[in-house]
Design a protein around this motif. Structure first.
Motif, PDB file in Angstrom:
ATOM      1  N   LEU A   1      10.759  -1.793  10.703  1.00 41.57           N
ATOM      2  CA  LEU A   1      12.015  -1.440  10.038  1.00 41.57           C
ATOM      3  C   LEU A   1      12.292   0.033  10.312  1.00 41.57           C
ATOM      4  O   LEU A   1      11.425   0.880  10.061  1.00 41.57           O
ATOM      5  CB  LEU A   1      11.919  -1.657   8.528  1.00 41.57           C
ATOM      6  N   THR A   2      13.475   0.339  10.808  1.00 42.84           N
ATOM      7  CA  THR A   2      13.909   1.727  10.983  1.00 42.84           C
ATOM      8  C   THR A   2      15.246   1.835  10.272  1.00 42.84           C
ATOM      9  O   THR A   2      16.277   1.371  10.775  1.00 42.84           O
ATOM     10  CB  THR A   2      14.051   2.081  12.476  1.00 42.84           C
ATOM     11  N   LEU A   3      15.232   2.428   9.077  1.00 46.59           N
ATOM     12  CA  LEU A   3      16.363   2.306   8.168  1.00 46.59           C
ATOM     13  C   LEU A   3      16.795   3.659   7.602  1.00 46.59           C
ATOM     14  O   LEU A   3      15.961   4.462   7.191  1.00 46.59           O
ATOM     15  CB  LEU A   3      15.992   1.373   7.008  1.00 46.59           C
ATOM     16  N   MET A   4      18.100   3.853   7.554  1.00 48.50           N
ATOM     17  CA  MET A   4      18.670   5.059   6.966  1.00 48.50           C
ATOM     18  C   MET A   4      18.927   4.839   5.475  1.00 48.50           C
ATOM     19  O   MET A   4      19.514   3.835   5.071  1.00 48.50           O
ATOM     20  CB  MET A   4      19.998   5.379   7.655  1.00 48.50           C
ATOM     21  N   PHE A   5      18.453   5.807   4.672  1.00 50.77           N
ATOM     22  CA  PHE A   5      18.666   5.769   3.228  1.00 50.77           C
ATOM     23  C   PHE A   5      19.110   7.143   2.737  1.00 50.77           C
ATOM     24  O   PHE A   5      18.951   8.149   3.433  1.00 50.77           O
ATOM     25  CB  PHE A   5      17.367   5.426   2.490  1.00 50.77           C
ATOM     26  N   GLN A   6      19.612   7.173   1.524  1.00 48.84           N
ATOM     27  CA  GLN A   6      19.752   8.461   0.849  1.00 48.84           C
ATOM     28  C   GLN A   6      18.358   9.077   0.753  1.00 48.84           C
ATOM     29  O   GLN A   6      17.366   8.374   0.563  1.00 48.84           O
ATOM     30  CB  GLN A   6      20.336   8.270  -0.547  1.00 48.84           C
ATOM     31  N   ARG A   7      18.279  10.384   0.876  1.00 52.66           N
ATOM     32  CA  ARG A   7      16.977  11.067   0.935  1.00 52.66           C
ATOM     33  C   ARG A   7      16.102  10.721  -0.275  1.00 52.66           C
ATOM     34  O   ARG A   7      14.893  10.493  -0.141  1.00 52.66           O
ATOM     35  CB  ARG A   7      17.212  12.587   1.010  1.00 52.66           C
ATOM     36  N   GLU A   8      16.704  10.632  -1.455  1.00 50.91           N
ATOM     37  CA  GLU A   8      15.929  10.350  -2.661  1.00 50.91           C
ATOM     38  C   GLU A   8      15.300   8.959  -2.600  1.00 50.91           C
ATOM     39  O   GLU A   8      14.149   8.776  -3.005  1.00 50.91           O
ATOM     40  CB  GLU A   8      16.825  10.464  -3.899  1.00 50.91           C
ATOM     41  N   VAL A   9      16.031   7.978  -2.068  1.00 47.24           N
ATOM     42  CA  VAL A   9      15.479   6.628  -1.933  1.00 47.24           C
ATOM     43  C   VAL A   9      14.350   6.637  -0.909  1.00 47.24           C
ATOM     44  O   VAL A   9      13.296   6.015  -1.116  1.00 47.24           O
ATOM     45  CB  VAL A   9      16.577   5.628  -1.522  1.00 47.24           C
ATOM     46  N   ALA A  10      14.543   7.347   0.201  1.00 52.55           N
ATOM     47  CA  ALA A  10      13.498   7.448   1.225  1.00 52.55           C
ATOM     48  C   ALA A  10      12.221   8.047   0.643  1.00 52.55           C
ATOM     49  O   ALA A  10      11.108   7.585   0.940  1.00 52.55           O
ATOM     50  CB  ALA A  10      13.998   8.292   2.393  1.00 52.55           C
ATOM     51  N   GLU A  11      12.372   9.055  -0.194  1.00 50.86           N
ATOM     52  CA  GLU A  11      11.196   9.698  -0.798  1.00 50.86           C
ATOM     53  C   GLU A  11      10.492   8.754  -1.767  1.00 50.86           C
ATOM     54  O   GLU A  11       9.268   8.798  -1.900  1.00 50.86           O
ATOM     55  CB  GLU A  11      11.622  10.990  -1.497  1.00 50.86           C
ATOM     56  N   ARG A  12      11.247   7.880  -2.419  1.00 46.73           N
ATOM     57  CA  ARG A  12      10.621   6.884  -3.301  1.00 46.73           C
ATOM     58  C   ARG A  12       9.813   5.872  -2.493  1.00 46.73           C
ATOM     59  O   ARG A  12       8.757   5.427  -2.928  1.00 46.73           O
ATOM     60  CB  ARG A  12      11.703   6.170  -4.123  1.00 46.73           C
ATOM     61  N   ILE A  13      10.302   5.513  -1.330  1.00 48.87           N
ATOM     62  CA  ILE A  13       9.627   4.519  -0.494  1.00 48.87           C
ATOM     63  C   ILE A  13       8.264   5.033  -0.031  1.00 48.87           C
ATOM     64  O   ILE A  13       7.281   4.285  -0.013  1.00 48.87           O
ATOM     65  CB  ILE A  13      10.509   4.154   0.722  1.00 48.87           C
ATOM     66  N   VAL A  14       8.176   6.312   0.331  1.00 50.60           N
ATOM     67  CA  VAL A  14       6.939   6.854   0.924  1.00 50.60           C
ATOM     68  C   VAL A  14       6.094   7.638  -0.076  1.00 50.60           C
ATOM     69  O   VAL A  14       5.042   8.170   0.289  1.00 50.60           O
ATOM     70  CB  VAL A  14       7.265   7.752   2.139  1.00 50.60           C
ATOM     71  N   ALA A  15       6.515   7.714  -1.332  1.00 52.40           N
ATOM     72  CA  ALA A  15       5.858   8.571  -2.328  1.00 52.40           C
ATOM     73  C   ALA A  15       4.405   8.189  -2.576  1.00 52.40           C
ATOM     74  O   ALA A  15       4.015   7.022  -2.482  1.00 52.40           O
ATOM     75  CB  ALA A  15       6.639   8.543  -3.637  1.00 52.40           C
ATOM     76  N   ARG A  16       3.609   9.189  -2.928  1.00 52.00           N
ATOM     77  CA  ARG A  16       2.211   9.009  -3.279  1.00 52.00           C
ATOM     78  C   ARG A  16       2.041   9.164  -4.792  1.00 52.00           C
ATOM     79  O   ARG A  16       2.898   9.733  -5.476  1.00 52.00           O
ATOM     80  CB  ARG A  16       1.341  10.034  -2.550  1.00 52.00           C
ATOM     81  N   PRO A  17       0.945   8.640  -5.347  1.00 52.95           N
ATOM     82  CA  PRO A  17       0.717   8.764  -6.795  1.00 52.95           C
ATOM     83  C   PRO A  17       0.773  10.209  -7.271  1.00 52.95           C
ATOM     84  O   PRO A  17       0.534  11.142  -6.492  1.00 52.95           O
ATOM     85  CB  PRO A  17      -0.691   8.176  -6.970  1.00 52.95           C
ATOM     86  N   ASP A  18       1.076  10.379  -8.544  1.00 53.33           N
ATOM     87  CA  ASP A  18       1.172  11.695  -9.163  1.00 53.33           C
ATOM     88  C   ASP A  18       2.320  12.529  -8.608  1.00 53.33           C
ATOM     89  O   ASP A  18       2.252  13.761  -8.572  1.00 53.33           O
ATOM     90  CB  ASP A  18      -0.146  12.473  -9.042  1.00 53.33           C
ATOM     91  N   SER A  19       3.364  11.864  -8.132  1.00 53.03           N
ATOM     92  CA  SER A  19       4.567  12.579  -7.697  1.00 53.03           C
ATOM     93  C   SER A  19       5.765  11.985  -8.423  1.00 53.03           C
ATOM     94  O   SER A  19       5.731  10.839  -8.869  1.00 53.03           O
ATOM     95  CB  SER A  19       4.759  12.457  -6.180  1.00 53.03           C
ATOM     96  N   GLU A  20       6.833  12.756  -8.523  1.00 51.66           N
ATOM     97  CA  GLU A  20       7.984  12.321  -9.318  1.00 51.66           C
ATOM     98  C   GLU A  20       8.688  11.100  -8.732  1.00 51.66           C
ATOM     99  O   GLU A  20       9.342  10.339  -9.455  1.00 51.66           O
ATOM    100  CB  GLU A  20       8.990  13.471  -9.458  1.00 51.66           C
ATOM    101  N   HIS A  21       8.549  10.865  -7.429  1.00 60.40           N
ATOM    102  CA  HIS A  21       9.252   9.753  -6.788  1.00 60.40           C
ATOM    103  C   HIS A  21       8.431   8.465  -6.751  1.00 60.40           C
ATOM    104  O   HIS A  21       8.953   7.410  -6.394  1.00 60.40           O
ATOM    105  CB  HIS A  21       9.654  10.141  -5.358  1.00 60.40           C
TER     106      HIS A  21
END
Length: 269
Positions: free
Chosen positions: A141-161
């Motif tokens: 999958l190579t997909l364009m998202f709003q930056r905030e959504v992209a950060e939620r997809i790749v976020a690691r534990p103990d982070s706001e996203h």
């Protein structure tokens, strides 16, 4: 010489519409960089959602790929038909709603999904693609998202996203942000920055039900500021499972790793 996209749009009288979540990228060099993210595509099948005026579609076709493009906006059909005639049998245009298409039937197994997704259906399509049977029908999958959504997809534990979307995207696939784009890269410019996420499927952990994991994370993150002993108390067996795994029930969901959620879901499956 290839006609500038701005001229193509003007010739066809196209304008991006907010109702369809449209934002066009006109820079052909930038579009070529996006098309290169999945790797060599010559001879491969690419499934594209929301091609609009066909900028990314052309970039994908120029890699040698066969492209199946799904477009809901009938205003864009004439410009895409021009591409269809130029690239002979390597472009198939489907006029309709991407949420209603039988993707596997039209694209087959092993297709790469590449899309500047309409913002209003991007997350719904992602969850559909990563939430289905495994291994999936798509190769990447190579997909364009709003930056905030992209950060939620790749976020690691103990982070706001970090949250449900992070776990869903990472428990049986790898996800990374491959490119970030300033709002000025689009016409019209959206209110927020954007990012391209690249996701590759991995092996699904044994003995884990995707439905159980989904219910577990929904309960845990549904009250993310509360301790697990509170947020999971209504989920039968969940508190016993987290203690068996060795997770302190006083922790909050945002501190629990993907691997820990998978271990709990395995006990509950």
């Amino acid at each position: 010489m290839v006609e500038p996209l701005r001229d193509v749009i003007a010739r066809h009288g196209l304008q991006a519409t907010k109702a369809l979540g449209q934002n066009f990228i006109l820079d052909r060099q930038l579009l070529a960089r996006i098309a290169a993210i999945p790797g060599p595509l010559a001879g491969a099948t690419v499934y594209e959602v929301g091609p609009g005026p066909g900028g990314l579609t052309r970039a994908l076709l120029e890699t040698g790929a066969k492209v199946i493009a799904v477009e809901r906006d009938r205003r864009c059909v004439p410009v895409l038909a021009e591409l269809e005639s130029e690239f002979s049998e390597r472009l198939t245009l489907i006029s309709g709603d991407a949420l209603e298409v039988d993707e596997r039937a039209v694209a087959g197994d092993g297709a790469h999904i590449v899309a500047n997704l309409p913002y209003n259906i991007g997350t719904a399509l992602l969850l559909r693609w990563i939430g289905g049977p495994w291994p999936p029908w798509w190769s990447s999958l190579t997909l364009m998202f709003q930056r905030e959504v992209a950060e939620r997809i790749v976020a690691r534990p103990d982070s706001e996203h970090y949250g449900r979307l992070s776990v869903a995207a990472q428990w049986r696939s790898s996800a990374k942000i491959a490119m970030t784009l300033h709002r000025s890269a689009f016409t019209p410019p959206p209110k927020v920055a954007s990012a391209v996420v690249h996701i590759v499927p991995a092996e699904q952990p044994e003995g884990v039900s995707s439905q159980v994991l989904e219910r577990l994370t929904a309960a845990a993150f549904g009250q993310r500021r509360k301790m697990l002993r509170s947020s999971l108390k209504a989920y039968p067996g969940a508190l016993g499972a987290i203690e068996e795994v060795g997770i302190d029930p006083q922790r909050r969901a945002e501190t629990v790793s993907v691997g820990e959620f998978v271990a709990v879901a395995r006990l509950l499956s």
